[in-house]
Design a protein around this motif. Structure first.
Motif, mmCIF file in Angstrom:
data_model
loop_
_atom_site.group_PDB
_atom_site.id
_atom_site.type_symbol
_atom_site.label_atom_id
_atom_site.label_comp_id
_atom_site.label_asym_id
_atom_site.label_seq_id
_atom_site.Cartn_x
_atom_site.Cartn_y
_atom_site.Cartn_z
ATOM 1 N N LEU A 171 64.219 125.135 42.441
ATOM 2 C CA LEU A 171 65.087 125.533 43.546
ATOM 3 C C LEU A 171 64.906 124.603 44.736
ATOM 4 O O LEU A 171 65.874 124.189 45.375
ATOM 5 N N GLU A 172 63.653 124.253 45.046
ATOM 6 C CA GLU A 172 63.393 123.382 46.189
ATOM 7 C C GLU A 172 63.864 121.958 45.943
ATOM 8 O O GLU A 172 64.290 121.264 46.870
ATOM 9 N N CYS A 173 63.782 121.520 44.692
ATOM 10 C CA CYS A 173 64.170 120.144 44.365
ATOM 11 C C CYS A 173 65.661 120.009 44.057
ATOM 12 O O CYS A 173 66.163 118.887 43.906
ATOM 13 N N GLY A 174 66.359 121.142 43.924
ATOM 14 C CA GLY A 174 67.777 121.087 43.608
ATOM 15 C C GLY A 174 68.063 120.593 42.207
ATOM 16 O O GLY A 174 69.037 119.872 41.981
ATOM 17 N N MET A 175 67.200 120.967 41.255
ATOM 18 C CA MET A 175 67.417 120.577 39.865
ATOM 19 C C MET A 175 67.093 121.758 38.955
ATOM 20 O O MET A 175 66.584 122.780 39.409
ATOM 21 N N SER A 176 67.392 121.633 37.681
ATOM 22 C CA SER A 176 67.139 122.717 36.740
ATOM 23 C C SER A 176 65.651 122.808 36.398
ATOM 24 O O SER A 176 64.910 121.831 36.517
ATOM 25 N N THR A 177 65.242 124.002 35.943
ATOM 26 C CA THR A 177 63.861 124.188 35.513
ATOM 27 C C THR A 177 63.540 123.261 34.331
ATOM 28 O O THR A 177 62.438 122.731 34.221
ATOM 29 N N THR A 178 64.513 123.063 33.467
ATOM 30 C CA THR A 178 64.322 122.156 32.329
ATOM 31 C C THR A 178 64.019 120.740 32.795
ATOM 32 O O THR A 178 63.128 120.067 32.261
ATOM 33 N N MET A 179 64.744 120.274 33.814
ATOM 34 C CA MET A 179 64.513 118.925 34.323
ATOM 35 C C MET A 179 63.138 118.806 34.962
ATOM 36 O O MET A 179 62.452 117.783 34.799
ATOM 37 N N VAL A 180 62.710 119.868 35.662
ATOM 38 C CA VAL A 180 61.358 119.869 36.235
ATOM 39 C C VAL A 180 60.327 119.732 35.119
ATOM 40 O O VAL A 180 59.373 118.948 35.198
ATOM 41 N N GLY A 181 60.531 120.502 34.041
ATOM 42 C CA GLY A 181 59.623 120.422 32.903
ATOM 43 C C GLY A 181 59.607 119.037 32.271
ATOM 44 O O GLY A 181 58.548 118.540 31.858
ATOM 45 N N ASN A 182 60.763 118.404 32.204
ATOM 46 C CA ASN A 182 60.842 117.049 31.641
ATOM 47 C C ASN A 182 60.033 116.054 32.476
ATOM 48 O O ASN A 182 59.349 115.174 31.930
ATOM 49 N N HIS A 183 60.123 116.180 33.825
ATOM 50 C CA HIS A 183 59.356 115.294 34.695
ATOM 51 C C HIS A 183 57.857 115.494 34.480
ATOM 52 O O HIS A 183 57.093 114.516 34.426
ATOM 53 N N LEU A 184 57.436 116.742 34.366
ATOM 54 C CA LEU A 184 56.012 117.008 34.172
ATOM 55 C C LEU A 184 55.515 116.458 32.841
ATOM 56 O O LEU A 184 54.440 115.848 32.766
ATOM 57 N N ARG A 185 56.292 116.663 31.787
ATOM 58 C CA ARG A 185 55.885 116.170 30.475
ATOM 59 C C ARG A 185 55.811 114.648 30.461
ATOM 60 O O ARG A 185 54.882 114.051 29.894
ATOM 61 N N ALA A 186 56.809 113.999 31.093
ATOM 62 C CA ALA A 186 56.809 112.538 31.141
ATOM 63 C C ALA A 186 55.605 112.015 31.923
ATOM 64 O O ALA A 186 54.989 111.005 31.547
ATOM 65 N N LEU A 187 55.258 112.718 33.000
ATOM 66 C CA LEU A 187 54.111 112.306 33.801
ATOM 67 C C LEU A 187 52.806 112.467 33.013
ATOM 68 O O LEU A 187 51.946 111.582 33.023
ATOM 69 N N GLU A 188 52.662 113.588 32.310
ATOM 70 C CA GLU A 188 51.458 113.819 31.509
ATOM 71 C C GLU A 188 51.356 112.811 30.358
ATOM 72 O O GLU A 188 50.262 112.339 30.030
ATOM 73 N N GLN A 189 52.505 112.470 29.762
ATOM 74 C CA GLN A 189 52.492 111.488 28.683
ATOM 75 C C GLN A 189 52.099 110.110 29.207
ATOM 76 O O GLN A 189 51.354 109.365 28.552
ATOM 77 N N ARG A 190 52.565 109.768 30.381
ATOM 78 C CA ARG A 190 52.221 108.466 30.978
ATOM 79 C C ARG A 190 50.721 108.403 31.274
ATOM 80 O O ARG A 190 50.067 107.381 31.034
ATOM 81 N N LEU A 191 50.174 109.523 31.779
ATOM 82 C CA LEU A 191 48.762 109.555 32.160
ATOM 83 C C LEU A 191 47.852 109.813 30.963
ATOM 84 O O LEU A 191 46.672 109.454 30.982
ATOM 85 N N GLY A 192 48.385 110.478 29.939
ATOM 86 C CA GLY A 192 47.586 110.840 28.780
ATOM 87 C C GLY A 192 46.613 111.971 29.056
ATOM 88 O O GLY A 192 45.633 112.145 28.328
ATOM 89 N N VAL A 193 46.877 112.747 30.097
ATOM 90 C CA VAL A 193 46.000 113.849 30.507
ATOM 91 C C VAL A 193 46.870 115.022 30.941
ATOM 92 O O VAL A 193 47.925 114.834 31.555
#
Length: 305
Positions: A24-46
């Motif tokens: 809601l704060e970012c003006g995007m869907s919950t799915t898109m928020v989840g995609n950003h988090l998964r991509a970040l975790e995959q990049r970091l490997g943690v």
């Protein structure tokens, strides 16, 4: 993946407490928020978050990474502000929030002159009667009604937000013209539905006028209560009854005779209005130029010595 955007989303998830709230704060869907988090975790490997169906919890690394994200994003914001400061002319996007009626009737038309003065500035305007947190919501400046609460923000006084009591010629021809406050009890008085807890919520049942005899509270009633100043305005123009509306909304109708001002010897309630901004943002040319412009247009007149 946009690393800075992913870091920004991650910070919002941590601070908001859930992906839904962050979306809601970012003006995007919950799915898109989840995609950003998964991509970040995959990049970091943690893993950054330990998630269950009921709650989320920061991992040890996630807590440390959150602090580092704050530092990095803060440096990026400082760099952007530095770039703005070195410009001789105001430039960039200026985010403004203002009350709905004042914003529509006074601010929006005036912005035409402002952008002509500052052609490198683009304005992003949000009109709402809700009071947003200036910093958290990313606004540079706000026009606010009511007495400002104590805070670190700068509040520059503008002209008071005033009201006019009026009705259409057709209504007055049909029902007569009130000559004293007590006469309003025999008229159809249309009321604005202020939200619960608002300082002016009492005007649904009685109107307050101040005249030669002091303050007078007049019980009023009528065929309509509505939570829209524009709707109230149109109903009055259509001859439905007597209204108490902001001067900003009825000024032109009074000049053109579409509405007639009533009981002009009496003073109606008014609200303080202020221009609010963060002190450290004032050095930005775009904000400084707008503050000067707003005070020039709507600043409270200074008493003569």
């Amino acid at each position: 993946m946009d690393l800075f955007q992913a870091m920004t989303v991650y910070v919002k998830v941590v601070e908001a407490g859930s992906m839904t709230a962050a979306a809601l704060e970012c003006g995007m869907s919950t799915t898109m928020v989840g995609n950003h988090l998964r991509a970040l975790e995959q990049r970091l490997g943690v893993s950054l978050l330990s998630r269950t169906t009921r709650r989320q919890r920061l991992t040890e690394f996630g807590s440390a990474y959150y602090q580092r994200c704050l530092e990095v994003l803060g440096l990026v914001a400082d760099s952007e502000r530095l770039a703005e400061q070195v410009q001789d002319e105001p430039a960039g996007i200026l985010r403004i929030t203002a009350p709905l009626t004042f914003g529509t009737e006074r601010l929006a038309p005036a912005l035409s002159e402002f952008v002509q003065r500052c052609p490198q500035v683009k304005v992003d305007v949000v009109l709402t009667n809700q009071r947003h947190d200036l910093i958290d919501s990313g606004f540079d400046v706000a026009i606010r009604l009511g007495t400002p609460e104590p805070s670190a923000l700068i509040a520059r006084p503008l002209e008071d937000y005033t009201l006019t009591l009026c009705a259409s010629k057709a209504y007055l021809a049909r029902r007569g013209t009130p000559t004293k406050p007590a006469d309003l009890q025999d008229h159809d008085c249309l009321a604005f539905a202020y939200p619960a807890g608002d300082d002016w919520s009492s005007v649904l049942k009685q109107w307050r006028l101040t005249g030669p005899e002091g303050e007078v509270l007049v019980p009023v009633s009528g065929p309509m209560v509505i939570n829209s100043s524009s709707g109230l305005h149109q109903a009055a123009r259509a001859g439905m009854g007597v209204v108490m509306l902001p001067d900003a909304l009825v000024h032109q109708d009074l000049l053109e005779g579409k509405l007639v001002a009533l009981l002009q010897d009496y003073q109606l309630p008014s609200r303080p209005m202020n221009l609010v901004y963060a002190q450290d943002r004032y050095r930005l040319p775009k904000l400084r130029s707008f503050v000067e412009f707003a005070l020039e247009r709507w600043g409270r007149p200074q008493p003569r010595a």
